[in-house]
Design an enzyme around this catalytic site. Sequence first.
Site, PDB file in Angstrom:
ATOM      1  N   TYR A 249     -15.888 -16.386 -67.452  1.00 48.26           N
ATOM      2  CA  TYR A 249     -16.138 -16.820 -66.026  1.00 48.26           C
ATOM      3  C   TYR A 249     -16.057 -18.235 -65.677  1.00 48.26           C
ATOM      4  O   TYR A 249     -15.157 -18.567 -64.705  1.00 48.26           O
ATOM      5  CB  TYR A 249     -17.928 -16.836 -65.666  1.00 48.26           C
ATOM      6  CG  TYR A 249     -18.046 -17.114 -64.437  1.00 48.26           C
ATOM      7  CD1 TYR A 249     -18.769 -18.337 -64.248  1.00 48.26           C
ATOM      8  CD2 TYR A 249     -17.730 -16.342 -63.237  1.00 48.26           C
ATOM      9  CE1 TYR A 249     -19.207 -18.655 -62.978  1.00 48.26           C
ATOM     10  CE2 TYR A 249     -18.151 -16.681 -61.989  1.00 48.26           C
ATOM     11  CZ  TYR A 249     -18.826 -17.892 -61.923  1.00 48.26           C
ATOM     12  OH  TYR A 249     -19.309 -18.425 -60.655  1.00 48.26           O
TER      13      TYR A 249
ATOM     14  N   SER B 245     -17.512 -22.811 -58.460  1.00 47.22           N
ATOM     15  CA  SER B 245     -18.579 -22.733 -59.139  1.00 47.22           C
ATOM     16  C   SER B 245     -18.766 -24.251 -59.760  1.00 47.22           C
ATOM     17  O   SER B 245     -18.118 -25.004 -60.003  1.00 47.22           O
ATOM     18  CB  SER B 245     -18.927 -21.921 -60.193  1.00 47.22           C
ATOM     19  OG  SER B 245     -20.030 -21.986 -60.971  1.00 47.22           O
TER      20      SER B 245
HETATM   21  N1  LIG Z   1     -24.991 -16.862 -57.113  1.00 49.84           N
HETATM   22  C1  LIG Z   1     -24.608 -18.099 -57.946  1.00 49.84           C
HETATM   23  O1  LIG Z   1     -25.486 -18.657 -58.704  1.00 49.84           O
HETATM   24  C2  LIG Z   1     -23.344 -18.522 -57.824  1.00 49.84           C
HETATM   25  C3  LIG Z   1     -22.030 -17.638 -57.359  1.00 49.84           C
HETATM   26  N2  LIG Z   1     -21.010 -18.483 -57.052  1.00 49.84           N
HETATM   27  C4  LIG Z   1     -19.893 -17.584 -56.784  1.00 49.84           C
HETATM   28  O2  LIG Z   1     -20.092 -17.110 -55.417  1.00 49.84           O
HETATM   29  C5  LIG Z   1     -19.370 -16.053 -55.167  1.00 49.84           C
HETATM   30  C6  LIG Z   1     -20.295 -14.959 -54.503  1.00 49.84           C
HETATM   31  O3  LIG Z   1     -21.447 -14.687 -55.652  1.00 49.84           O
HETATM   32  P1  LIG Z   1     -22.913 -14.196 -55.049  1.00 49.84           P
HETATM   33  O4  LIG Z   1     -22.927 -14.085 -53.719  1.00 49.84           O
HETATM   34  O5  LIG Z   1     -23.713 -14.580 -55.928  1.00 49.84           O
HETATM   35  O6  LIG Z   1     -22.560 -12.598 -55.815  1.00 49.84           O
HETATM   36  P2  LIG Z   1     -23.102 -11.080 -55.398  1.00 49.84           P
HETATM   37  O7  LIG Z   1     -22.689 -10.268 -56.327  1.00 49.84           O
HETATM   38  O8  LIG Z   1     -24.271 -11.220 -54.484  1.00 49.84           O
HETATM   39  O9  LIG Z   1     -21.903 -10.953 -54.101  1.00 49.84           O
HETATM   40  C7  LIG Z   1     -20.278 -10.881 -54.751  1.00 49.84           C
HETATM   41  C8  LIG Z   1     -19.696 -10.202 -53.630  1.00 49.84           C
HETATM   42  O10 LIG Z   1     -18.313  -9.992 -54.178  1.00 49.84           O
HETATM   43  C9  LIG Z   1     -18.084  -8.697 -53.789  1.00 49.84           C
HETATM   44  N3  LIG Z   1     -17.086  -8.327 -54.835  1.00 49.84           N
HETATM   45  C10 LIG Z   1     -17.157  -8.189 -55.989  1.00 49.84           C
HETATM   46  N4  LIG Z   1     -15.855  -7.583 -56.669  1.00 49.84           N
HETATM   47  C11 LIG Z   1     -15.201  -7.450 -55.477  1.00 49.84           C
HETATM   48  C12 LIG Z   1     -13.701  -6.707 -55.557  1.00 49.84           C
HETATM   49  N5  LIG Z   1     -13.236  -6.199 -56.634  1.00 49.84           N
HETATM   50  N6  LIG Z   1     -13.372  -6.704 -54.234  1.00 49.84           N
HETATM   51  C13 LIG Z   1     -13.924  -7.168 -53.127  1.00 49.84           C
HETATM   52  N7  LIG Z   1     -14.992  -7.712 -53.170  1.00 49.84           N
HETATM   53  C14 LIG Z   1     -15.705  -7.914 -54.337  1.00 49.84           C
HETATM   54  C15 LIG Z   1     -19.108  -7.909 -53.836  1.00 49.84           C
HETATM   55  O11 LIG Z   1     -18.810  -6.906 -52.683  1.00 49.84           O
HETATM   56  P3  LIG Z   1     -18.912  -5.346 -53.242  1.00 49.84           P
HETATM   57  O12 LIG Z   1     -19.450  -4.893 -54.349  1.00 49.84           O
HETATM   58  O13 LIG Z   1     -19.482  -4.574 -52.148  1.00 49.84           O
HETATM   59  O14 LIG Z   1     -17.446  -4.921 -53.354  1.00 49.84           O
HETATM   60  C16 LIG Z   1     -20.025  -8.648 -53.150  1.00 49.84           C
HETATM   61  O15 LIG Z   1     -20.095  -8.849 -51.587  1.00 49.84           O
HETATM   62  C17 LIG Z   1     -18.805 -15.567 -56.396  1.00 49.84           C
HETATM   63  O16 LIG Z   1     -17.511 -15.957 -56.161  1.00 49.84           O
HETATM   64  C18 LIG Z   1     -19.553 -16.576 -57.352  1.00 49.84           C
HETATM   65  O17 LIG Z   1     -18.693 -16.508 -58.449  1.00 49.84           O
HETATM   66  C19 LIG Z   1     -20.665 -19.566 -57.651  1.00 49.84           C
HETATM   67  C20 LIG Z   1     -21.658 -20.380 -58.411  1.00 49.84           C
HETATM   68  C21 LIG Z   1     -23.059 -19.957 -58.418  1.00 49.84           C
HETATM   69  N1  LIG Z   2     -24.745 -18.489 -61.791  1.00 48.91           N
HETATM   70  C1  LIG Z   2     -23.424 -18.897 -62.147  1.00 48.91           C
HETATM   71  C2  LIG Z   2     -22.712 -18.226 -61.378  1.00 48.91           C
HETATM   72  O1  LIG Z   2     -21.508 -18.614 -60.647  1.00 48.91           O
HETATM   73  C3  LIG Z   2     -23.575 -20.281 -61.803  1.00 48.91           C
HETATM   74  O2  LIG Z   2     -24.303 -21.056 -61.853  1.00 48.91           O
HETATM   75  O3  LIG Z   2     -22.159 -20.972 -61.433  1.00 48.91           O
END
Ligand SMILES: NC(=O)C1=CN([C@@H]2O[C@H](COP(=O)(O)OP(=O)(O)OC[C@H]3O[C@@H](n4cnc5c(N)ncnc54)[C@H](OP(=O)(O)O)[C@@H]3O)[C@@H](O)[C@H]2O)C=CC1
Ligand SMILES: N[C@@H](C=O)C(=O)O
Length: 260
Positions: free
Chosen positions: A164, A149
């Site tokens: 986080y 991130s």
């Molecule tokens: N959106 C943003 O602004 C940013 C996101 N990120 C990172 O990107 C990644 C994805 O985030 P994003 O797409 O936004 O979030 P979402 O919540 O939309 O998706 C998260 C995904 O992670 C899965 N997940 C959560 N917990 C578990 C678990 N215990 N086992 C398996 N799968 C799991 C969920 O699936 P399910 O619940 O079906 O298990 C889901 O598919 C994360 O690592 C986040 O930290 C980084 C920077 C910015």
């Molecule tokens: N929204 C946060 C989740 O990852 C970020 O900006 O990093």
Amino acid sequence: MQTSARDDKPLSGKVAVVTGASSGIGAAISRQLAAAGAKVAMAARRENLLKEIQDEISKEGGVALAVKCDVMNRAEVKELIQHTESTLGPVDILVNNAGIWVIRCMKNLHEEEWNQQVDVNIKGVLNCIGAVISGMCERKRGHIVNMSSQNGKTVIPLVGIAVYTGSKFFVEGMSRTLRQEVCKDGVRVTCIQPGEVETPGFARYLMTMEDEQCKQLYTYPRPYQILEPEVIAQAVLYAVTQPEHVAVNEILVQPREAPL
Ligand SMILES: NC(=O)C1=CN([C@@H]2O[C@H](COP(=O)(O)OP(=O)(O)OC[C@H]3O[C@@H](n4cnc5c(N)ncnc54)[C@H](OP(=O)(O)O)[C@@H]3O)[C@@H](O)[C@H]2O)C=CC1
Ligand SMILES: N[C@@H](C=O)C(=O)O
């Protein structure tokens, strides 16, 4: 021999595992890797959502496998990789995308949520690496893509995401050392560092904030255009389609109006 259209794609013949594939960035990554010719094992807990995405990919002529898996459960992760390898073949690409973030001030002691973020963002990543790293090194090829991130690069002046941020700093530090360990074994390690991305997770966490201090700082919708999940998927695709001797180690992608 006549090659099919699929054989000419940049990831033809490759097997990828994407965690957190049921939503947001992980779903976009799965779609793009499949469109690039990879056979994609999509892992998450919500199997119904995975199957919907699997159907979409199949309709586009891609190959995807929906696998219910909780990355916090090491046995389930081992089973994910065993099932993938017996169905699709040896894993070439692992995308550790599954992750959670909770916007809460630490002084309010949401300690269970602290542990959840550590269990998914740190232990979950380690469980997945542990399931693939030996095989990749034996085969002298592999690519591990860790979803970090912007918060893994530096401390954003935002309250409520201390745990986080710490989890993503772990991802960065571990990735940099692992990279040194396995670079001579033909294995690459890439960190993707997104800024704010419009996903169900992003919206959910911002709309469920409780601390006034967080609400004042972190308004939703954001006051500028943030990223689409497909943008992050394109960054992953760029990293994993480079020649074997080329390592794209870090990609930081942010909204233009919100640089570090
Ligand atoms: N959106 C943003 O602004 C940013 C996101 N990120 C990172 O990107 C990644 C994805 O985030 P994003 O797409 O936004 O979030 P979402 O919540 O939309 O998706 C998260 C995904 O992670 C899965 N997940 C959560 N917990 C578990 C678990 N215990 N086992 C398996 N799968 C799991 C969920 O699936 P399910 O619940 O079906 O298990 C889901 O598919 C994360 O690592 C986040 O930290 C980084 C920077 C910015
Ligand atoms: N929204 C946060 C989740 O990852 C970020 O900006 O990093």
